[in-house]
Design a protein around this motif. Sequence first.
Motif, mmCIF file in Angstrom:
data_model
loop_
_atom_site.group_PDB
_atom_site.id
_atom_site.type_symbol
_atom_site.label_atom_id
_atom_site.label_comp_id
_atom_site.label_asym_id
_atom_site.label_seq_id
_atom_site.Cartn_x
_atom_site.Cartn_y
_atom_site.Cartn_z
ATOM 1 N N PHE A 154 0.837 -1.195 0.000
ATOM 2 C CA PHE A 154 0.000 0.000 0.000
ATOM 3 C C PHE A 154 0.874 1.248 0.000
ATOM 4 C CE2 PHE A 154 -2.886 -3.174 1.670
ATOM 5 C CZ PHE A 154 -4.088 -2.847 1.071
ATOM 6 N N ASP A 155 0.448 2.229 -0.795
ATOM 7 C CA ASP A 155 1.122 3.520 -0.833
ATOM 8 C C ASP A 155 0.107 4.651 -0.669
ATOM 9 O OD1 ASP A 155 2.935 5.537 -1.123
ATOM 10 O OD2 ASP A 155 3.021 5.422 -3.295
ATOM 11 N N LYS A 156 -0.766 4.815 -1.655
ATOM 12 C CA LYS A 156 -1.769 5.873 -1.570
ATOM 13 C C LYS A 156 -2.781 5.596 -0.455
ATOM 14 C CE LYS A 156 -1.491 7.103 -6.476
ATOM 15 N NZ LYS A 156 -2.243 7.224 -7.752
ATOM 16 N N ARG A 157 -3.134 4.345 -0.275
ATOM 17 C CA ARG A 157 -4.105 3.973 0.757
ATOM 18 C C ARG A 157 -3.431 3.474 2.030
ATOM 19 N NH1 ARG A 157 -8.333 0.432 -2.981
ATOM 20 N NH2 ARG A 157 -9.047 2.156 -4.294
ATOM 21 N N ARG A 158 -2.163 3.751 2.185
ATOM 22 C CA ARG A 158 -1.425 3.232 3.336
ATOM 23 C C ARG A 158 -1.949 3.748 4.675
ATOM 24 N NH1 ARG A 158 4.557 4.633 2.895
ATOM 25 N NH2 ARG A 158 3.853 6.509 3.960
ATOM 26 N N PRO A 159 -2.304 5.027 4.829
ATOM 27 C CA PRO A 159 -2.864 5.458 6.123
ATOM 28 C C PRO A 159 -4.124 4.690 6.505
ATOM 29 C CG PRO A 159 -2.212 7.370 4.817
ATOM 30 C CD PRO A 159 -2.102 6.184 3.920
ATOM 31 N N LEU A 160 -5.017 4.464 5.536
ATOM 32 C CA LEU A 160 -6.216 3.689 5.819
ATOM 33 C C LEU A 160 -5.862 2.255 6.170
ATOM 34 C CD1 LEU A 160 -9.285 3.312 5.871
ATOM 35 C CD2 LEU A 160 -9.196 2.911 3.400
ATOM 36 N N ALA A 161 -4.902 1.681 5.439
ATOM 37 C CA ALA A 161 -4.497 0.300 5.713
ATOM 38 C C ALA A 161 -3.898 0.171 7.108
ATOM 39 C CB ALA A 161 -3.492 -0.162 4.650
ATOM 40 N N ASN A 162 -3.077 1.131 7.511
ATOM 41 C CA ASN A 162 -2.504 1.095 8.849
ATOM 42 C C ASN A 162 -3.582 1.221 9.917
ATOM 43 O OD1 ASN A 162 0.386 0.746 8.716
ATOM 44 N ND2 ASN A 162 0.497 2.724 7.710
ATOM 45 N N GLY A 163 -4.580 2.070 9.668
ATOM 46 C CA GLY A 163 -5.661 2.220 10.626
ATOM 47 C C GLY A 163 -6.493 0.960 10.778
ATOM 48 N N LEU A 164 -6.791 0.308 9.650
ATOM 49 C CA LEU A 164 -7.564 -0.931 9.707
ATOM 50 C C LEU A 164 -6.775 -2.054 10.372
ATOM 51 C CD1 LEU A 164 -9.197 -0.877 6.158
ATOM 52 C CD2 LEU A 164 -10.336 -0.483 8.346
ATOM 53 N N ALA A 165 -5.483 -2.136 10.070
ATOM 54 C CA ALA A 165 -4.663 -3.175 10.699
ATOM 55 C C ALA A 165 -4.537 -2.941 12.201
ATOM 56 C CB ALA A 165 -3.287 -3.216 10.045
ATOM 57 N N ALA A 166 -4.387 -1.676 12.611
ATOM 58 C CA ALA A 166 -4.254 -1.368 14.039
ATOM 59 C C ALA A 166 -5.531 -1.673 14.808
ATOM 60 C CB ALA A 166 -3.872 0.102 14.220
ATOM 61 N N ALA A 167 -6.678 -1.692 14.122
ATOM 62 C CA ALA A 167 -7.942 -2.011 14.790
ATOM 63 C C ALA A 167 -7.989 -3.451 15.269
ATOM 64 C CB ALA A 167 -9.116 -1.746 13.843
#
Length: 542
Positions: free
Chosen positions: A143-156
């Motif tokens: 992930f690059d462009k959607r990396r902040p969203l991916a990090n947020g979902l993974a941290a959940a």
Amino acid sequence: MGRPDPEEGQLPAPVKPPDGGWGWIVLLGCFVITGFSYAFPKAVSVYFKELMKDFHVGYSDTAWISSIMLAMLYGTGPVCSIMVNQFGCRPVMLIGGLLASAGMILASFTTNIIELYLTAGVLTGLGMALNFQPSLIMLGTYFDKRRPLANGLAAAGSPVFLSSLSPLGQVLLEKFGWRGGFLIMGGLLLNCCTCGAVMRPLDMGMKRKMGKAQDKYEAKEMLPIGGKSEEGISSTDGTKKGKKAKKKPKKGKKLLDFSIFSNRGFIIYTISKFILVLGLFVPPILLVNYAKDTGVPDTEAAFLLSIIGFIDIFARPACGMVAGLKWVRPHVAYLFSFSMLFNGLTDICSARASNYTGLVIFCVFFGISYGMVGALQFEVLMAIVGSQKFSSAIGLVLLIEAFAVLIGPPSAGRLVDALKNYEVIFYLAGSEVVLSAIFLGVASYCCLNRGKKEPPPENNPSAGGGSDTEEAESDVQEAEEHSSNNHQPARSTDNAVVAANEEANHVAEEQSGEGGGCPTGDGEVLARDGCNADQMVERDSF
């Protein structure tokens, strides 16, 4: 982020992250790994009372099991970085899943508390560490462009698993005892191997395959003569093999890249993160006992942690979505600083809460701010050092955080025993978090202003990099060396080809002058002069 090609001995060219596709499966695996890594040490605490009865030890002795797990998770960061850089993410995660599962299974057969420290503490903690860090690295790869969203979902995954594993552990304890519960929990940890299996590296060899095919095609176009064409292709392959052999000792990847310490942004992040961890985990650890001392019943006091977990589940993905906005992402470090400031002020303002309503309000705001911090902490680090150096950066950061984890909560507990006052502890913890937020914001702003005066690194595609330029310069030097070393063989080959072409043209002119043409039949491959390849070879034999 896979293992370097053993045949070429060099790092493959980075591939553009797909921002989807198989990346969503990788995200799911990272969600599960994050949940186990952060929630499992806390969920094991439901077995502590039974362990105290069987082994005749105190609460502090059993609490060391969770402490050792967390210490292994944080303290083995550099070891994980070295293993990832050497073997790749997938093999390391598979080994980590087996170790984590084996630790809990062996713990179910232990007969004293020391054996529990070695199995459930060290072995399981090491296994989870070998899963946690590579999963974050793979997430940044996909992930690059959607990396902040991916990090947020993974941290959940952390609050979701915490709210699931604790009740599950209580049920297992009531039906099977702590030994049966440990055995079943060890089986659940085998799911880490499944998550590791889906972490396939991106296809980084496509460009090399296309380049090899293109070279062979160009050789066939330039050397139409059958025998000479094969010789040209073989010479080209031989030249590449020689170049690969020369590159092999120069292109080895560093096991642990300490050059990131020359990055001012990384230094600022590390210092602020160390101060943050000193006070971040103190309030949730002391919250239940604080509520009980104010007269709140046990069931309602335990429910306060459930409130924090429930709010945290939604706060992390929401914060990841906000951080991914175009006008927010360039300033994600300031958003991280704001989240830490929000968390610290929540601790300070809630230090005087003396009733259950005030504690519930504290839990709501703490859950929001805590979720924001959890969603942004690794996103900011990826933005600072880039994906290529993230494997080394996260290992070193986790090692430094390990010292803060071992200093902060134990020191707070000793202060509580000495002062018998939770209010001072909340003020102290909140002040540490606020200090880290101010340091990160002010230091980042100063470095940003200084960076504006410097020319932007347009030729560097990854933040904190510079490796691509160095590789390009080394390629040029190697090409020059190879050209000088192979000058004579290349010249002799070219002379032979030119001589063959001139002789063929001379024969063709003589035959055309005599009126003899080249017959063209159906299905025959024609050469440049309209003659087929067989006739050209026969002319060369003259």
